[in-house]
Every structure is written in C-alpha cells, then in structure tokens.
Motif scaffolding. Structure first.
Motif, PDB file in Angstrom:
ATOM      1  N   LEU A 136      -3.787  82.053   6.869  1.00 19.58           N
ATOM      2  CA  LEU A 136      -3.861  80.767   7.577  1.00 19.58           C
ATOM      3  C   LEU A 136      -4.482  80.953   8.950  1.00 19.58           C
ATOM      4  O   LEU A 136      -5.367  80.182   9.350  1.00 19.58           O
ATOM      5  CB  LEU A 136      -2.471  80.144   7.687  1.00 19.58           C
ATOM      6  CG  LEU A 136      -2.379  78.853   8.508  1.00 19.58           C
ATOM      7  CD1 LEU A 136      -3.209  77.741   7.874  1.00 19.58           C
ATOM      8  CD2 LEU A 136      -0.921  78.428   8.642  1.00 19.58           C
ATOM      9  N   HIS A 137      -4.066  81.991   9.683  1.00 20.18           N
ATOM     10  CA  HIS A 137      -4.654  82.243  11.003  1.00 20.18           C
ATOM     11  C   HIS A 137      -6.151  82.507  10.883  1.00 20.18           C
ATOM     12  O   HIS A 137      -6.937  82.010  11.702  1.00 20.18           O
ATOM     13  CB  HIS A 137      -3.960  83.420  11.679  1.00 20.18           C
ATOM     14  CG  HIS A 137      -2.577  83.098  12.144  1.00 20.18           C
ATOM     15  ND1 HIS A 137      -1.642  84.061  12.393  1.00 20.18           N
ATOM     16  CD2 HIS A 137      -1.962  81.924  12.404  1.00 20.18           C
ATOM     17  CE1 HIS A 137      -0.522  83.499  12.787  1.00 20.18           C
ATOM     18  NE2 HIS A 137      -0.685  82.203  12.791  1.00 20.18           N
ATOM     19  N   THR A 167      -4.744  75.609   4.483  1.00 19.89           N
ATOM     20  CA  THR A 167      -3.780  74.838   5.285  1.00 19.89           C
ATOM     21  C   THR A 167      -3.201  73.700   4.453  1.00 19.89           C
ATOM     22  O   THR A 167      -1.977  73.508   4.407  1.00 19.89           O
ATOM     23  CB  THR A 167      -4.457  74.290   6.561  1.00 19.89           C
ATOM     24  OG1 THR A 167      -5.147  75.351   7.228  1.00 19.89           O
ATOM     25  CG2 THR A 167      -3.435  73.672   7.498  1.00 19.89           C
ATOM     26  N   TRP A 221      -0.206  79.412  18.070  1.00 19.80           N
ATOM     27  CA  TRP A 221       1.159  79.928  18.083  1.00 19.80           C
ATOM     28  C   TRP A 221       1.521  80.605  16.772  1.00 19.80           C
ATOM     29  O   TRP A 221       0.992  80.260  15.731  1.00 19.80           O
ATOM     30  CB  TRP A 221       2.163  78.791  18.310  1.00 19.80           C
ATOM     31  CG  TRP A 221       1.943  78.043  19.565  1.00 19.80           C
ATOM     32  CD1 TRP A 221       1.204  76.904  19.717  1.00 19.80           C
ATOM     33  CD2 TRP A 221       2.441  78.366  20.857  1.00 19.80           C
ATOM     34  NE1 TRP A 221       1.217  76.506  21.022  1.00 19.80           N
ATOM     35  CE2 TRP A 221       1.967  77.380  21.754  1.00 19.80           C
ATOM     36  CE3 TRP A 221       3.248  79.391  21.351  1.00 19.80           C
ATOM     37  CZ2 TRP A 221       2.279  77.398  23.106  1.00 19.80           C
ATOM     38  CZ3 TRP A 221       3.554  79.402  22.702  1.00 19.80           C
ATOM     39  CH2 TRP A 221       3.067  78.410  23.561  1.00 19.80           C
ATOM     40  N   ARG A 222       2.471  81.529  16.853  1.00 22.03           N
ATOM     41  CA  ARG A 222       3.174  82.059  15.683  1.00 22.03           C
ATOM     42  C   ARG A 222       4.613  81.618  15.841  1.00 22.03           C
ATOM     43  O   ARG A 222       5.163  81.674  16.937  1.00 22.03           O
ATOM     44  CB  ARG A 222       3.142  83.591  15.642  1.00 22.03           C
ATOM     45  CG  ARG A 222       1.793  84.128  15.246  1.00 22.03           C
ATOM     46  CD  ARG A 222       1.848  85.619  14.931  1.00 22.03           C
ATOM     47  NE  ARG A 222       2.597  85.820  13.687  1.00 22.03           N
ATOM     48  CZ  ARG A 222       3.491  86.776  13.516  1.00 22.03           C
ATOM     49  NH1 ARG A 222       3.778  87.613  14.485  1.00 22.03           N
ATOM     50  NH2 ARG A 222       4.113  86.913  12.370  1.00 22.03           N
ATOM     51  N   PRO A 228       8.461  80.006  19.236  1.00 21.18           N
ATOM     52  CA  PRO A 228       6.995  80.079  19.241  1.00 21.18           C
ATOM     53  C   PRO A 228       6.534  81.206  20.176  1.00 21.18           C
ATOM     54  O   PRO A 228       7.080  81.381  21.272  1.00 21.18           O
ATOM     55  CB  PRO A 228       6.572  78.710  19.777  1.00 21.18           C
ATOM     56  CG  PRO A 228       7.742  78.249  20.596  1.00 21.18           C
ATOM     57  CD  PRO A 228       8.963  78.882  20.013  1.00 21.18           C
ATOM     58  N   THR A 234      -0.774  76.495  14.427  1.00 16.82           N
ATOM     59  CA  THR A 234      -0.995  77.900  14.070  1.00 16.82           C
ATOM     60  C   THR A 234      -2.253  78.484  14.702  1.00 16.82           C
ATOM     61  O   THR A 234      -2.397  79.707  14.738  1.00 16.82           O
ATOM     62  CB  THR A 234      -1.036  78.101  12.545  1.00 16.82           C
ATOM     63  OG1 THR A 234      -2.046  77.279  11.991  1.00 16.82           O
ATOM     64  CG2 THR A 234       0.307  77.788  11.930  1.00 16.82           C
ATOM     65  N   LEU A 252       6.422  79.726   5.577  1.00 19.66           N
ATOM     66  CA  LEU A 252       5.308  80.454   6.177  1.00 19.66           C
ATOM     67  C   LEU A 252       5.769  81.670   6.979  1.00 19.66           C
ATOM     68  O   LEU A 252       5.200  82.748   6.858  1.00 19.66           O
ATOM     69  CB  LEU A 252       4.478  79.515   7.047  1.00 19.66           C
ATOM     70  CG  LEU A 252       3.111  80.028   7.437  1.00 19.66           C
ATOM     71  CD1 LEU A 252       2.289  80.393   6.208  1.00 19.66           C
ATOM     72  CD2 LEU A 252       2.384  78.988   8.251  1.00 19.66           C
ATOM     73  N   ALA A 253       6.801  81.526   7.785  1.00 16.17           N
ATOM     74  CA  ALA A 253       7.264  82.639   8.619  1.00 16.17           C
ATOM     75  C   ALA A 253       7.771  83.800   7.783  1.00 16.17           C
ATOM     76  O   ALA A 253       7.789  84.933   8.254  1.00 16.17           O
ATOM     77  CB  ALA A 253       8.359  82.154   9.566  1.00 16.17           C
ATOM     78  N   ARG A 258      -0.372  83.415  20.212  1.00 16.07           N
ATOM     79  CA  ARG A 258      -1.131  84.359  19.384  1.00 16.07           C
ATOM     80  C   ARG A 258      -2.057  85.164  20.262  1.00 16.07           C
ATOM     81  O   ARG A 258      -2.582  84.742  21.217  1.00 16.07           O
ATOM     82  CB  ARG A 258      -1.955  83.598  18.355  1.00 16.07           C
ATOM     83  CG  ARG A 258      -1.122  83.054  17.255  1.00 16.07           C
ATOM     84  CD  ARG A 258      -1.927  82.453  16.127  1.00 16.07           C
ATOM     85  NE  ARG A 258      -2.965  83.357  15.662  1.00 16.07           N
ATOM     86  CZ  ARG A 258      -4.151  82.941  15.231  1.00 16.07           C
ATOM     87  NH1 ARG A 258      -4.456  81.674  15.197  1.00 16.07           N
ATOM     88  NH2 ARG A 258      -5.041  83.808  14.819  1.00 16.07           N
ATOM     89  N   LEU A 267      -0.396  71.428  11.333  1.00 17.83           N
ATOM     90  CA  LEU A 267      -0.211  72.842  11.024  1.00 17.83           C
ATOM     91  C   LEU A 267      -1.386  73.663  11.550  1.00 17.83           C
ATOM     92  O   LEU A 267      -1.184  74.728  12.152  1.00 17.83           O
ATOM     93  CB  LEU A 267      -0.041  73.050   9.514  1.00 17.83           C
ATOM     94  CG  LEU A 267       0.161  74.498   9.064  1.00 17.83           C
ATOM     95  CD1 LEU A 267       1.402  75.109   9.709  1.00 17.83           C
ATOM     96  CD2 LEU A 267       0.253  74.559   7.542  1.00 17.83           C
ATOM     97  N   GLU A 278       0.571  83.694   6.211  1.00 17.47           N
ATOM     98  CA  GLU A 278       0.425  83.392   7.637  1.00 17.47           C
ATOM     99  C   GLU A 278      -0.871  83.985   8.172  1.00 17.47           C
ATOM    100  O   GLU A 278      -1.622  83.318   8.890  1.00 17.47           O
ATOM    101  CB  GLU A 278       1.632  83.923   8.409  1.00 17.47           C
ATOM    102  CG  GLU A 278       1.576  83.566   9.883  1.00 17.47           C
ATOM    103  CD  GLU A 278       2.755  84.129  10.647  1.00 17.47           C
ATOM    104  OE1 GLU A 278       3.255  83.426  11.521  1.00 17.47           O
ATOM    105  OE2 GLU A 278       3.162  85.289  10.363  1.00 17.47           O
TER     106      GLU A 278
END
Length: 177
Positions: free
Chosen positions: A16-17, A40, A146-147, A174, A143, A6-7, A177, A139, A13
């Motif tokens: 997902l956010h 997700t 946090w990132r 982390p 998320t 994911l990163a 966000r 997850l 990402e």
C-alpha cells in the motif's frame, strides 16, 4: 475475530505504501487518483467484507414471491446478515483471512450476491459509490504520511456489535513515515 487488518499484515501495508507513493508522489489524494489506487480500493473492499457496518439487515416482502423453494407472502419480514454471508466458506476461499488480493480482477471473483456491505437491490445504500471513493481517498491520504501501529498489549481487536459493527478497543499510534 482477529486484529486490525492492515497493521497486522506488513506485506499489504508495504505494498500500500508503495502504491500511494507511486500514485500520489507526495501530493494529496484526489478523485482523479482513484483509478490508480487499485490496491487501496481492494483493501477497503476486503475490510468491508470482514467487517461490514450493516451486519444485520431486515426487509419486508412487498408482493408474494419465493425464496428458493420457500413461499413468501407479501408482508413477510426477512432478516439477513452481510457479515455471515461474507464469512461463508462456500463463497470465499479461507473467509477468515484478510486477503485484499481476492479482489484482484485477474482472480476469480465471488458471486455478485456474495458481497453486500451496502445491502443490495432497491434498498441498496445510495451512497455506496461515494463511500468507497471517500474511504479509498482517506486511506491513501493517511497511509501516504503515516503508519498506524498497535499500542503494546492491544494487538487483538474484537468486533463490537450494535446498530453497526465496530472495532471495539482499537488502540493505535500514528507514526510519521
């Protein structure tokens, strides 16, 4: 082998956010949210495809049978690798690429026997549904707030094989966000 899925894929990402922000609206993730956390769950599936925990499994044949054209007498030990099966190009398009969209129900799916992160048959992990629900909720919860960013110089991870497969030296920070 590559980087943490994911990163290293900002497009997924960001999607997902967007999903967790839309579904959770600032609330903690709950079981009731699972049906709407579609991306997700697809990210969890794709991560399990690339890095199944049970990377090498054994079974014992309980009665005389055949595997394809090969006779297998009762008592025969078999070994198989979900990791190798999940990376077969005849089963997955571009099997080394992280692509959660391959699990989109609108796209052609791999054969049922091609995705076995929890094994299969009578010896399949009885906690598979629970594990998927917990991983999806974890997850989404993480998320939503946090990132996770790779620390400088730690962008590449290599799986480490043991009783299970792990991420090796995965160093991340982390950030809110």
């Amino acid at each position: 082998m590559g980087t943490g899925p994911l990163a290293s894929h900002p497009e997924f990402e960001q999607r997902l956010h967007t999903e967790v922000d839309t579904v959770l609206r600032g609330n903690p993730a709950t079981h009731a949210d699972l049906p709407r956390l579609e991306l997700t769950e697809r990210i969890i599936n794709e991560t399990l495809r690339l890095y199944p925990q049970g990377w090498f499994l054994t079974r014992t044949v309980t009665h005389d049978t055949h595997l394809g054209r090969h006779p297998l007498p009762a008592g025969t030990s078999l070994a198989y690798s979900p990791y190798l099966i999940h990376h077969r190009p005849d089963l997955y398009t571009d099997p080394e690429t992280f692509d959660p969209d391959c699990w989109d129900p609108q796209r052609p799916q791999p054969p049922r026997h091609a995705f076995i992160p929890f094994a299969t048959g009578a010896r399949k992990c009885i906690g598979d549904t629970f594990a998927m629900a917990e991983a999806t909720l974890a997850l989404a919860t993480i998320t939503a707030r946090w990132r996770l960013k790779h620390l400088p110089g730690h962008h590449r991870t290599r799986p480490v094989l043991g009783a299970s497969i792990g991420p090796g030296e995965l160093r991340m920070r982390p950030t809110p966000r």
